[in-house]
Design an enzyme around this catalytic site. Structure first.
Site, short mmCIF file in Angstrom:
data_model
loop_
_atom_site.label_atom_id
_atom_site.label_comp_id
_atom_site.label_asym_id
_atom_site.label_seq_id
_atom_site.Cartn_x
_atom_site.Cartn_y
_atom_site.Cartn_z
NE ARG A 80 11.87 -44.39 -53.26
CZ ARG A 80 11.83 -43.23 -52.62
NH1 ARG A 80 10.75 -42.88 -51.98
NH2 ARG A 80 12.86 -42.41 -52.61
CB CYS A 136 23.29 -50.29 -58.78
SG CYS A 136 24.09 -51.57 -59.75
NE ARG A 165 23.26 -40.03 -57.63
CZ ARG A 165 22.27 -40.61 -58.33
NH1 ARG A 165 22.35 -41.87 -58.67
NH2 ARG A 165 21.22 -39.91 -58.72
CG ASP A 206 24.50 -48.33 -63.11
OD1 ASP A 206 24.81 -48.43 -64.31
OD2 ASP A 206 23.48 -47.71 -62.71
CD GLU A 243 28.15 -41.60 -62.81
OE1 GLU A 243 27.23 -41.11 -63.48
OE2 GLU A 243 27.96 -42.36 -61.84
CG HIS A 264 24.19 -43.33 -63.68
ND1 HIS A 264 24.65 -42.28 -62.95
CD2 HIS A 264 22.99 -43.64 -63.14
CE1 HIS A 264 23.78 -41.96 -62.01
NE2 HIS A 264 22.74 -42.78 -62.12
CG LEU A 265 23.31 -48.49 -68.58
CD1 LEU A 265 23.47 -49.76 -69.40
CD2 LEU A 265 22.70 -47.39 -69.45
#
Ligand SMILES: NC(=O)c1ccc[n+]([C@@H]2O[C@H](COP(=O)([O-])OP(=O)(O)OC[C@H]3O[C@@H](n4cnc5c(N)ncnc54)[C@H](O)[C@@H]3O)[C@@H](O)[C@H]2O)c1
Ligand SMILES: O=C(O)CC[C@@H](O)C(=O)O
Length: 524
Positions: free
Chosen positions: A148, A227, A229, A253, A258, A276-277
């Site tokens: 996706r 962006c 994992r 990201d 984290e 992580h945005l």
């Protein structure tokens, strides 16, 4: 009254379906704050912060469903949930656009040094020469993982005049052509991309996908983006390539740990980061919270859910009858996927004998799940396999036939790819177990379990002996051997099973034998 715990911050508007429901009481608190009441909750809603571990699931004794407001379920122990009969659902497409846009923003920021220039101007500097960037126009963007988010990113990159190269084991020629991208091998992406971005789930295949060897195959001066994992790009290897100047810049990201407070990556000026945005927009959060709220409410009210990623909705009785074929189907799908390592367009399944009298659609889904899980991640199962296959442009069909197999029951699978096809037949013998009884017109008989080696070879004297000798020299014990051939001196196959996996070096050695046509390792 159903008790629902919302353990991570979530869009209030998105929770409205649950807030409006008369039979639901919502508690919005962290797990630690309701430790004594955990046993009361019927449903748990989380984003990525709360770790839904086996221990938490064990303490939540009334829990029936976990709703993940997002895509990745790597913070949920899905296997433990499945074992405990807890349904896990996610919101697979609610944050696709936001994450694709974030990736694009990161890419533009990376090549134009926007974060560094921002910090410089804020520190009262005016250093225009230090931040000369590059255009995206005319550059090659390599996208690894074309689901996706990868596809949405590709559309945006094309609009910016970039050449898009794509690697995804599911990408068929048709789908690539429709989207106007070039499907290629990972080697092509590594060698030819100016910028490489990863959009796969984190699975055992994708962990460290861009590591020491693969980053070494990229163009000098490459830009890398993650962006998806943390861990898909190996951080230790990345640091080495930043230190030696091979990698020009990185946008991250997500991180292996984290928040990445102790990470050396934060010390590099050419590494830009966000916390992580990807999915952090009002729209995405509204979408994902609404999707999971509606699904959880449906489930609690006994209505069907569409985005469950673990449990099949079968009665216990029916499940018991189907169970052996269910397992067999999953293994057959998995074997096909591992033997046929190329894009697949069509999977046709045929049922004969007693199995044809059962609800075969469940076996078909199990088979698809086995096929897809060897390529996607552990979250594809019988519940969502049909949907995932369709999304990937794989059509599947099932047919009930009169029994001509010679077995009491038989499942046959024909898989069609871009250049090759593959066939497999399996049966389940009561009190005896599952057997694979045919591969590509060869009659064979083996138990689909453990570590297998499928060898296609010429039927010549000494081939089997040579294979056995090399394995013996490497102290590898062959557990079982099966051979099959159609005619004397023609093509033949061997299926060997082992107690442990074989290393690449050994496989390469076997491949080099003159009369060996192909070798596939199968790990079940
Ligand atoms: N940063 C964020 O906030 C954020 C937000 C949403 C999703 N994500 C991450 O992005 C990932 C992708 O999301 P999506 O919605 O596009 O998922 P998706 O399932 O639609 O697409 C993943 C694609 O990766 C491909 N793939 C699997 N293994 C591969 C391999 N070894 N090599 C190449 N391709 C492989 C699959 O075939 C699939 O097409 C998610 O798994 C999630 O972890 C991150
Ligand atoms: O909850 C978030 O913001 C992160 C979600 C994202 O990583 C996902 O996998 O959907």
């Amino acid at each position: 009254m159903f008790q629902v715990l919302v353990a991570d911050s979530m869009s209030h508007e998105g929770l409205q379906p649950l807030l409006d429901a008369k039979n639901v009481n919502i508690v919005q608190k962290k797990v630690e704050e309701v430790e004594d009441d955990l046993h009361l909750f019927d449903a748990l809603l989380v984003r990525s912060a709360t770790k839904v571990t086996e221990s938490l699931l064990t303490r939540m004794t009334s829990l029936k469903i976990v709703g993940r407001a997002g895509v990745g379920v790597d913070n949920i122990d899905v296997d433990a949930a499945t074992k405990k009969g807890v349904v896990v659902i996610n919101a697979p497409d609610g944050n696709t656009i936001s994450t694709a846009e974030h990736t694009f923003a990161m890419m533009a920021s990376l090549v134009r040094h926007i974060p560094q220039a921002y910090v410089s101007v804020k520190s009262k500097e005016w250093n225009r020469n230090a931040f000369v960037g590059a255009e995206l126009y005319g550059k090659s963007l390599g996208i690894i993982g074309f689901g996706r988010i990868g596809s949405e990113l590709a559309k945006r990159a094309r609009a910016f005049g970039m050449t898009v190269l794509v690697f995804d084991p599911f990408l068929t020629r048709d789908r690539a052509e429709k989207i106007g991208v070039k499907g290629c091998s990972i080697e092509d992406i590594l060698a030819n991309s100016d910028i490489i971005t990863v959009h796969t789930p984190l699975t055992k295949e994708t962990k460290g996908l861009l590591g020491k060897v693969n980053i070494g195959k990229t163009k000098k001066g490459v830009y890398l983006i993650n962006c998806a994992r943390g861990g898909i790009i190996d951080e230790e290897a990345l640091i080495q390539y930043l230190e030696n100047g091979h990698v020009r810049g990185v946008a991250l990201d997500v991180f292996e740990v984290e928040p990445p407070v102790n990470s050396k990556l934060l010390e590099f000026d050419n590494v830009i980061t966000t916390p992580h945005l990807g999915a952090s927009t009002k729209e995405a959060q509204l979408n994902v919270a609404t999707q999971v709220s509606k699904e959880v409410l449906h489930f609690l009210e006994g209505k069907p859910v569409t985005s469950s990623i673990n449990l099949p909705t079968l009665t216990k009785e029916l499940f018991e009858k189907i169970q052996p074929f269910y397992q067999l189907g999953k293994k057959m799908g998995n074997i096909v996927s591992q033997c046929m390592r190329e894009p697949v367009q069509e999977i046709a399944i045929q049922y004969e004998g007693s199995v044809a009298e059962l609800e075969t659609s469940f076996i078909t889904k199990s088979l698809l799940a086995g096929f897809l899980s060897a390529r996607v991640d552990s979250t594809v199962n019988e519940v969502n396999a049909g949907m995932v296959a369709k999304e990937r442009g794989i059509s599947f069909s099932e047919k009930i036939s009169s029994n001509q197999s010679g077995y009491e029951n038989c499942i046959s699978v024909h898989v069609q790819g871009d250049h090759k096809s593959f066939e497999i037949k399996g049966t389940h013998v009561p009190n005896y177990g599952e057997r694979i009884v045919g591969i590509n017109d060869f009659n064979i008989d083996f138990i689909p379990t453990g570590y297998l080696l499928y060898i296609q070879h010429q039927d010549k004297p000494g081939v089997i002996g040579r294979v056995g000798k090399v394995l013996g020299d490497h102290k590898i014990n062959i557990a079982t051997t099966q051979v099959g051939r159609k005619e004397k001196g023609g093509e033949a196959i061997m299926m060997l099973s082992f107690d442990r996996s074989l290393d690449e070096e050994l496989i390469d050695c076997l491949k080099s034998f003159e009369d060996i046509l192909s070798i596939r390792t199968i790990d079940l």
